[in-house]
Design an enzyme around this catalytic site. Structure first.
Site, short mmCIF file in Angstrom:
data_model
loop_
_atom_site.label_atom_id
_atom_site.label_comp_id
_atom_site.label_asym_id
_atom_site.label_seq_id
_atom_site.Cartn_x
_atom_site.Cartn_y
_atom_site.Cartn_z
N ASN A 9 0.87 -1.18 0.00
CA ASN A 9 0.00 0.00 0.00
C ASN A 9 0.91 1.23 0.00
O ASN A 9 1.51 1.55 1.01
CB ASN A 9 -0.89 -0.03 1.26
CG ASN A 9 -1.70 1.23 1.43
OD1 ASN A 9 -1.83 2.04 0.50
ND2 ASN A 9 -2.26 1.41 2.62
N TRP A 10 0.98 1.87 -1.16
CA TRP A 10 1.90 3.03 -1.28
C TRP A 10 1.34 4.27 -0.60
O TRP A 10 2.04 5.27 -0.48
CB TRP A 10 2.17 3.33 -2.75
CG TRP A 10 2.96 2.28 -3.49
CD1 TRP A 10 3.34 1.04 -3.04
CD2 TRP A 10 3.47 2.37 -4.83
NE1 TRP A 10 4.04 0.36 -4.00
CE2 TRP A 10 4.13 1.17 -5.13
CE3 TRP A 10 3.42 3.36 -5.82
CZ2 TRP A 10 4.74 0.92 -6.36
CZ3 TRP A 10 4.02 3.11 -7.05
CH2 TRP A 10 4.68 1.91 -7.31
N LYS A 11 0.07 4.22 -0.23
CA LYS A 11 -0.61 5.39 0.36
C LYS A 11 -0.43 6.62 -0.55
O LYS A 11 -0.36 6.48 -1.77
CB LYS A 11 -0.08 5.64 1.78
CG LYS A 11 -0.09 4.40 2.63
CD LYS A 11 0.06 4.68 4.10
CE LYS A 11 0.22 3.39 4.84
NZ LYS A 11 0.06 3.53 6.28
N HIS A 97 -9.51 0.97 5.10
CA HIS A 97 -8.22 1.17 5.76
C HIS A 97 -8.42 2.12 6.93
O HIS A 97 -9.23 3.06 6.86
CB HIS A 97 -7.21 1.74 4.77
CG HIS A 97 -5.80 1.72 5.29
ND1 HIS A 97 -5.35 2.65 6.20
CD2 HIS A 97 -4.77 0.88 5.05
CE1 HIS A 97 -4.08 2.38 6.50
NE2 HIS A 97 -3.70 1.31 5.81
N GLU A 99 -6.83 4.53 7.91
CA GLU A 99 -6.62 5.95 7.58
C GLU A 99 -7.86 6.53 6.89
O GLU A 99 -8.14 7.72 7.02
CB GLU A 99 -5.34 6.11 6.74
CG GLU A 99 -4.11 5.91 7.62
CD GLU A 99 -2.88 5.38 6.90
OE1 GLU A 99 -2.82 5.42 5.66
OE2 GLU A 99 -1.97 4.90 7.61
N GLU A 167 -5.28 -5.08 10.77
CA GLU A 167 -4.24 -4.06 10.95
C GLU A 167 -4.50 -3.30 12.25
O GLU A 167 -5.32 -2.37 12.26
CB GLU A 167 -4.27 -3.07 9.79
CG GLU A 167 -4.03 -3.71 8.44
CD GLU A 167 -3.47 -2.70 7.45
OE1 GLU A 167 -2.35 -2.94 6.96
OE2 GLU A 167 -4.11 -1.67 7.20
N GLY A 173 2.49 2.21 10.65
CA GLY A 173 3.41 3.33 10.45
C GLY A 173 4.15 3.76 11.71
O GLY A 173 4.76 4.81 11.74
N SER A 213 3.50 -2.21 10.28
CA SER A 213 4.95 -2.17 10.40
C SER A 213 5.62 -3.50 10.05
O SER A 213 6.61 -3.90 10.68
CB SER A 213 5.37 -1.71 11.80
OG SER A 213 4.90 -0.39 12.04
N GLY A 234 2.81 -1.22 4.29
CA GLY A 234 2.79 0.19 3.95
C GLY A 234 4.19 0.70 3.65
O GLY A 234 4.72 0.55 2.56
N GLY A 235 4.83 1.27 4.67
CA GLY A 235 6.13 1.92 4.50
C GLY A 235 7.16 1.07 3.75
O GLY A 235 7.85 1.57 2.84
C1 PEP Z 1 -0.70 -0.02 5.90
O1 PEP Z 1 -0.65 1.05 5.32
O2 PEP Z 1 -1.66 -0.75 5.68
C2 PEP Z 1 0.38 -0.38 6.82
C3 PEP Z 1 0.30 -1.51 7.45
O3 PEP Z 1 1.43 0.52 6.95
P1 PEP Z 1 2.87 0.22 7.62
O4 PEP Z 1 3.37 -1.08 7.05
O5 PEP Z 1 3.70 1.38 7.24
O6 PEP Z 1 2.63 0.11 9.10
#
Ligand code: PEP
Length: 249
Positions: A9-11, A97, A99, A167, A173, A213, A234-235
């Protein structure tokens, strides 16, 4: 259970140059590795979908959207429909999600409508659920997850065309990851809910991803947990080497 799914997930990250470079790097790695490993999916921001689809070429990497509107078209300024995602080459759509739930006040009813719109457009929805730190501290993690799963799942799921992502909000993040025992408990609970709703076969076939993470250093431990069928990253999905290391775990 089908193949493990590793989704990136590049957000809201990536311009044309960086997005294309990342997609091309991953495509080259995937083409060299061939089929047989984990199923790979990347979810770039909407403005990059067509460009990234082109950059991926025929590499075995699926494309997904990060959100979709419940309606197929209409007066919804700034939104994108599931049909538009499919038109851009997507086969998945992330919905619910944390966010989106947090930044845009999306509740379970809206998430469910989005998941149903994704299915109607031929996409596989990835329905995200997870508790906040306060909810976990208050001992409410499983009940929050249960409410979200039951309220956000589409009414009808054709075959196993559904993915659920657990999640924990406090792990997204932040660099914090859930303990394997907590992940096992949450995923086991989600599996039970899926089997209860869809029956043993279909509920058992839904892939339940862990997200929060995930990075190369913790992927093996998390992916080994029972009922963890992949990861939503994500990251670490913004660096080809890290995403690839997680996928190759
Ligand atoms: C996500 O955006 O779904 C996520 C899990 O982010 P991260 O891996 O950065 O925690």
């Amino acid at each position: 259970m089908g193949r493990r799914l590793i989704a990136g997930n590049w957000k809201m990250n990536g311009l044309r140059g960086t997005g294309v470079a990342l997609a091309k790097d991953l495509a080259a790695r995937a083409q060299a590795a061939g089929e047989g490993g984990a199923e790979l999916l990347i979810c770039p921001p909407a403005q990059l979908l067509f460009t990234v689809a082109e950059a991926l070429g025929n590499a075995p990497i699926a494309l997904g959207g990060q959100d979709c509107h419940p309606a197929p078209s209409g007066a919804h300024t700034g939104d994108i429909s599931a049909e538009m995602l499919a038109d851009a080459g997507c086969s998945y759509a992330i919905v619910g999600h944390s966010e989106r739930r947090g930044d845009h006040g999306e509740g379970d009813g809206v998430v469910k409508a989005k998941a149903e719109a994704a299915l109607a457009a031929g996409l596989t929805p990835i329905v995200c659920v997870g508790e906040t730190a306060d909810q976990r501290r208050a001992g409410q993690a499983l009940s929050v997850i249960e409410t979200q799963v039951l309220g956000s799942l589409p009414a009808d799921v054709p075959g196993a065309r559904l993915v659920v992502a657990y999640e924990p909000v406090w792990a997204i993040g932040t660099g914090l990851t859930a303990e394997p025992a907590d992940v096992e408990e949450a995923h086991g609970h989600i599996r039970g809910l899926l089997v209860g709703r869809l029956g043993t076969e279909a509920g058992g076939a839904v892939r339940v991803l862990y997200g929060g993470s995930v990075k190369p250093g913790n992927a093996a431990e998390l992916l080994a947990v029972p009922n963890v069928d992949g990861a939503l990253v994500g990251g670490a999905s913004l660096k080809a080497q890290d995403f690839w290391a997680i996928a190759a775990t």
